[in-house]
Design a protein around this motif. Structure first.
Motif, PDB file in Angstrom:
ATOM      1  N   ALA A 149      17.689  46.664  56.145  1.00  0.00           N
ATOM      2  CA  ALA A 149      18.346  45.646  55.321  1.00  0.00           C
ATOM      3  C   ALA A 149      19.737  46.090  54.889  1.00  0.00           C
ATOM      4  O   ALA A 149      20.569  45.261  54.523  1.00  0.00           O
ATOM      5  CB  ALA A 149      17.484  45.337  54.093  1.00  0.00           C
ATOM      6  N   GLU A 150      19.985  47.396  54.903  1.00  0.00           N
ATOM      7  CA  GLU A 150      21.278  47.919  54.466  1.00  0.00           C
ATOM      8  C   GLU A 150      22.168  48.315  55.637  1.00  0.00           C
ATOM      9  O   GLU A 150      23.135  49.042  55.482  1.00  0.00           O
ATOM     10  CB  GLU A 150      21.072  49.133  53.548  1.00  0.00           C
ATOM     11  N   CYS A 203      24.610  47.052  58.738  1.00  0.00           N
ATOM     12  CA  CYS A 203      25.395  45.972  59.328  1.00  0.00           C
ATOM     13  C   CYS A 203      26.229  46.556  60.460  1.00  0.00           C
ATOM     14  O   CYS A 203      26.747  47.673  60.346  1.00  0.00           O
ATOM     15  CB  CYS A 203      26.302  45.321  58.296  1.00  0.00           C
ATOM     16  N   SER A 257      29.984  41.854  55.276  1.00  0.00           N
ATOM     17  CA  SER A 257      28.576  41.514  55.384  1.00  0.00           C
ATOM     18  C   SER A 257      27.706  42.526  54.641  1.00  0.00           C
ATOM     19  O   SER A 257      26.786  42.152  53.905  1.00  0.00           O
ATOM     20  CB  SER A 257      28.163  41.447  56.862  1.00  0.00           C
ATOM     21  N   LEU A 258      28.018  43.828  54.804  1.00  0.00           N
ATOM     22  CA  LEU A 258      27.252  44.872  54.120  1.00  0.00           C
ATOM     23  C   LEU A 258      27.458  44.783  52.616  1.00  0.00           C
ATOM     24  O   LEU A 258      26.497  44.850  51.827  1.00  0.00           O
ATOM     25  CB  LEU A 258      27.688  46.248  54.634  1.00  0.00           C
ATOM     26  N   SER A 269      28.403  42.173  50.761  1.00  0.00           N
ATOM     27  CA  SER A 269      27.828  40.957  50.173  1.00  0.00           C
ATOM     28  C   SER A 269      26.305  40.996  50.166  1.00  0.00           C
ATOM     29  O   SER A 269      25.670  40.409  49.293  1.00  0.00           O
ATOM     30  CB  SER A 269      28.324  39.711  50.926  1.00  0.00           C
ATOM     31  N   LYS A 270      25.698  41.708  51.139  1.00  0.00           N
ATOM     32  CA  LYS A 270      24.241  41.858  51.132  1.00  0.00           C
ATOM     33  C   LYS A 270      23.773  42.535  49.853  1.00  0.00           C
ATOM     34  O   LYS A 270      22.748  42.193  49.278  1.00  0.00           O
ATOM     35  CB  LYS A 270      23.804  42.707  52.333  1.00  0.00           C
ATOM     36  N   PHE A 308      22.971  39.432  46.865  1.00  0.00           N
ATOM     37  CA  PHE A 308      21.569  39.199  47.216  1.00  0.00           C
ATOM     38  C   PHE A 308      20.849  38.502  46.055  1.00  0.00           C
ATOM     39  O   PHE A 308      20.812  39.002  44.928  1.00  0.00           O
ATOM     40  CB  PHE A 308      20.886  40.533  47.532  1.00  0.00           C
ATOM     41  N   LYS A 361      28.759  50.622  50.082  1.00  0.00           N
ATOM     42  CA  LYS A 361      27.515  50.667  49.315  1.00  0.00           C
ATOM     43  C   LYS A 361      27.786  51.093  47.872  1.00  0.00           C
ATOM     44  O   LYS A 361      27.207  50.543  46.926  1.00  0.00           O
ATOM     45  CB  LYS A 361      26.539  51.638  49.978  1.00  0.00           C
TER      46      LYS A 361
END
Length: 936
Positions: free
Chosen positions: A159-160, A162, A332-333, A335-336, A340, A367
């Motif tokens: 999930a982490e 991209c 993308s990473l 904003s995840k 979320f 991160k």
């Protein structure tokens, strides 16, 4: 950086104690006390450097700051003393030994008294600092204190993740490849994933390790987090436990563990991941590698490391560098993590994209910043983070920079200071390797040895930092050597974090002050906008500056007060300054006695260099290239005996070199040497002493040399480091009767080194009595790649350049008298082109890629004879042909029209050839990809 400056001061103290004050008891005693204090402080510096990074250790940070300040001051005093002694010795040589010189004795005594007072004051300051180390509990680290590293596992949170799809596929393909043609069965295939800390090496290894195809392909998969130190026993036991959790539990000897492990892996096809490897000691890995080689063919070892050297030493045959994520992958990473299950305004998303952009595709940064933004709720809070430098944020110190600390503390102190110094550059700055090495030289960061000079040491330092992944985006030359690079923004932030205002880039505004400028800074790049007309006055108050690089956007019309600058910034080691308003260099420059590098390049209106420049005895580099109005060099240039580089390209108004150039025996670079008639200035023979010259050299005014013995004494052949030589004869109007008797012999005596790669001959007046007299040494230059012949007179026959096997580019321009280019150009007589001739094996210009004829106003014919093109190969690799300003040329040879290699054809101001190319030649040239006709 404190350890590096302390080490430098100790080295200078040792030199002064041994050579200059060994018989002066009062000064010697104070210097010995200084050395003793420094030795005691140096022992605890590693502990202090590491403690200062902890939040609660601000007092240690202050202690280190005070130590660096006093160290710089002591270094200045020692430098002043050494410079004054050097100057007195130089002056003493000019005075006859039997004539006493009271002024010299008085000045030395006065200097000694002044120096003693300064040392007493500095010793008092250092005493306080030395005593404070006990208060902070600083200890000598007998065994290097490790930095806590987190242990990694093979588990990955998809999930982490991209991006990395292509990277993963590439790694998986390599792992599944059973072997290459010709590969020995016993060969253990090793692959390395290399990249800067936080780039995602471990994640990529985890993705490949957990791929379903990889799982089914190998009998066993083993994951070992290695880190530092490299513990052979621990790694072997970890592999053993992974294969059989009960095996080796009671084994305590390495031999037993190895035997057990060897039995378990024999004949098995395994994948072993060694994550986070640091050691560069081959012996630490050699035995384990030999043991693992007993596995089945197709076994693989995947290594992750930050250091390319580690991969090479371990024997990795495939290197997979990890690049940063693309802008969209980074967003993308980010904003995840941040968005979320969270609905926020579009304003936050817009700011979030900019924050993600600041991370420049580094997953760890994305991160870390994403975790920080989870706690921020308002637009104001988000905007505050965006406006901050990343290195100013507390989260950076705690999370983002922590992995980079590993790489930093893996460096010895001399490399730490070289890396930290790079904080002087702005983000995304293109760093020229040679310029960076010279900046290190100017600061005293590089120390040469008997067999390796300072620049060679600097090359090694640069390569070491590159291998540690501190640099990226490399630009390389044709031989694969790095010439330019950049730093990742986060790595740059880390360098700024380490220097804390000591090295910085500042932008000048419209006022006298500069936002973010620190008067206690040591190294500054000052960027002045094009529309600014004043150098900020606050720069003159930074009296402790060691580096000042004034970088103007464009030519630069700002006003810089050189008098004030030279009067106040007396600690400068490196000064670069360019402005259209600088027309002279005042005598006050002699105040800058510490100066090692002076860059006044591209000051177009600079007309005069003060003689005081020659009092800068420590000067290593002087750059005056592009000073087009500079009329002369200072007469006492011979005083600068420590000078390494004199860059004086495009100083055409300089008519001669000052006498005494032969004393500059350390010179590596001398761009232009100008010879003048009438005995004024340096003779050509003075080049003979400059045995270290390398790179490019142009000799102008050769028409003024009439004696071949003077040319022989220049000893160009012995200057092995020269790669480019331009012989500019000058005016062609001198007495033609003397050409054949004198100058032909002079040109013959100017034989260059055999390894020369580029040669230019300009304004040669061929003797009319023996047309086509050329130096015999031209044909011996078997490594020559580029040849230029221009502005020559009475040339009816060219030298047989076809014989030069390495020649890639040839330019013939403004050659008067040349009407025909024929078989003589190929060095083959017409009679040799008979059917019975053995010339069929001849290849003329075997490697010529580019050919240019320019302004050949009398050239009419280009013909190799009726059989020449059948019996020899002519220019089999020619790719580019330019014919410019050749109005009388009637036709192109068939070999050119039939060429299958020609990619570019450009015809300019050559109407006959243009017309034929667009007519009868059209079927031939239609296959050439790029054809251009220009008439103007």
């Amino acid at each position: 950086m404190a350890e590096a400056i302390v080490s430098r001061v100790l080295e200078k103290l040792s030199s002064v104690l041994e050579e200059e004050v060994r018989h002066i008891s009062n000064v010697r005693g104070e210097l010995e006390k200084l050395a003793s204090n420094f030795q005691a402080i140096k022992a605890v510096l590693e502990d202090a450097e590491r403690q200062q990074l902890e939040k609660e250790k601000a007092s240690v940070r202050d202690w280190l700051y005070k130590l660096k300040e006093v160290s710089y001051d002591i270094e200045n005093v020692l430098d002043e003393w050494s410079t004054a002694i050097f100057k007195s010795k130089l002056e003493k040589k000019k005075v006859c030994s039997f004539i006493p010189s009271p002024s010299l004795c008085f000045n030395r005594g006065k200097l000694l008294l002044k120096t003693t007072h300064k040392i007493l004051e500095l010793n008092g300051r250092l005493d306080v600092i030395a005593n404070e180390r006990e208060r902070y509990g600083l200890k000598e680290l007998s065994v290097e204190k490790p930095i806590r590293r987190e242990q990694t596992t093979s588990l990955v949170n998809l999930a982490e993740v991209c991006g990395r799809v292509k990277d993963k596929e590439r790694i998986v393909d390599i792992l599944l490849n059973e072997g290459r043609i010709g590969e020995l069965r016993s060969t253990l295939h090793m692959i390395s994933i290399v990249g800067v800390g936080g780039i995602g090496k471990t994640t990529l290894a985890q993705l490949a390790f957990n791929d379903e195809k990889v799982k089914s392909h190998f009998d066993n998969r083993i994951w070992v987090c290695v880190s530092d130190p490299f513990d052979e026993m621990r790694i072997a036991k970890a592999i053993l436990t992974s294969l059989d959790k009960d095996a080796g539990q009671n084994l305590v000897e390495l031999e037993g563990v190895f035997q057990c492990l060897g039995n378990l892996i024999k004949g098995k096809k395994f994948l072993l991941v060694l994550d986070d490897v640091w050691t560069e000691q081959y012996g630490r890995w050699d035995r384990l590698k030999l043991l693992l080689s007993s596995g089945s063919l197709g076994s693989k070892i995947l290594v992750t490391t930050r250091k390319e050297n580690v991969a090479k030493i371990m024997g990795c045959t495939t290197l997979c560098p990890v690049e940063q994520l693309s802008e969209e992958e980074g967003w993308s990473l980010f904003s995840k993590i941040v968005f979320f299950e969270r609905s926020d305004s579009e304003n936050l998303r817009e700011i979030g994209r900019k924050i993600a952009g600041k991370c420049k595709g580094l997953p760890l940064a994305l991160k870390t910043m994403g975790g920080l933004m989870l706690l921020k709720k308002t637009v104001k809070e988000w905007q505050s983070v965006l406006d901050s430098e990343i290195w100013e944020l507390e989260v950076a110190e705690e999370g983002l920079f922590h992995p980079l600390m590993f790489s930093y503390y893996d460096l010895p102190s001399h490399l730490r200071q070289c890396f930290s110094y790079c904080a002087i550059f702005p983000k995304d700055y293109v760093i020229e390797k040679s310029k960076l090495i010279e900046l290190w030289m100017a600061q005293g960061f590089l120390k040469g040895t008997k067999h390796r000079d300072m620049e060679t040491v600097g090359e090694d330092y640069f390569n070491d930092l590159s291998m540690h992944s501190f640099f990226q985006d490399f630009e390389k030359d044709e031989n694969g050597g790095i010439i330019k690079c950049k730093m990742h923004d986060i790595v740059h932030d880390f360098a700024q974090f380490l220097t804390r205002g000591e090295c910085l880039t500042v932008e000048a505004g419209s006022g006298s002050s500069i936002e973010g400028f620190n008067e206690s800074a040591r190294h500054v790049m000052l960027r002045i906008p094009y529309d600014s007309d004043e150098c900020p006055t606050c720069i003159y108050d930074a009296k402790d500056l060691h580096t000042l690089l004034v970088d103007s956007a464009g030519v630069g019309e700002y006003n810089v007060d050189l008098l004030k600058l030279f009067d106040k910034l007396k600690c400068l080691r490196m000064l670069k300054c360019q402005s259209e308003r600088i027309n002279k260099c005042p005598k006050q420059i002699r105040n800058l006695i510490h100066l090692r590098s002076l860059d006044l390049s591209d000051n177009f209106f600079l007309e005069k260099l003060s003689e005081a420049v020659c009092d800068l005895y420590n000067l290593l580099i002087l750059d005056i290239s592009g000073c087009e109005k500079l009329r002369s060099l200072p007469c006492r240039m011979g005083n600068l005996i420590n000078l390494w580089h004199l860059r004086n390209w495009d100083t055409d108004c300089v008519e001669f070199m000052p006498k005494g150039m032969e004393k500059l025996t350390c010179l590596r670079t001398l761009s232009e040497f100008v010879v003048r008639s009438g005995g004024k200035g340096a003779a050509l023979s003075e080049l003979g002493n400059l045995i270290h010259l390398r790179g490019e050299l142009e000799i102008r005014g050769l028409r003024n040399v009439r004696d071949k013995r003077e040319a022989e004494k220049a000893q160009l052949r012995n200057k092995k480091g020269l790669t480019t030589l331009t012989l500019n004869i000058g005016s062609t109007s001198f007495d033609k009767s003397q050409v054949s008797e004198a100058f032909v012999l002079v040109l013959e005596a100017l034989e260059p080194p055999l390894d020369l790669e580029m040669l230019g001959i300009w304004a040669y007046n061929c003797p009319t009595t023996t047309l086509g007299v050329w130096p015999s040494w031209i044909m011996s230059l078997t490594k020559l790649k580029f040849f230029v012949l221009g502005s020559c007179v009475n040339v009816e026959q060219l030298p047989p350049l076809w014989k030069l096997p390495s020649l890639e580019s040839l330019l013939l321009t403004q050659i008067e008298g040349m009407k025909k280019v024929g078989v003589e150009f190929l060095g083959i007589e017409t009679s040799s082109l008979s059917p019975s001739s053995s010339s069929a094996s001849v290849v003329a210009f075997p490697n010529l890629n580019s050919l240019q004829f320019c302004e050949m106003k009398e050239w009419e014919e280009w013909d190799y004879g009726s059989r020449g093109e059948e019996d020899i190969k002519i220019m089999p690799r020619l790719s580019s042909l330019v014919i410019f300003g050749c109005e009388k040329l009637k036709m192109l040879p068939d070999s050119i029209l039939r060429s299958t290699t020609l990619q570019n054809l450009k015809i300019c101001r050559s109407s006959i050839i243009s017309s034929r190319c667009q007519g009868e030649y059209q079927p031939h040239i239609s296959r050439i990809p790029k054809v251009e006709f220009v008439e103007f």
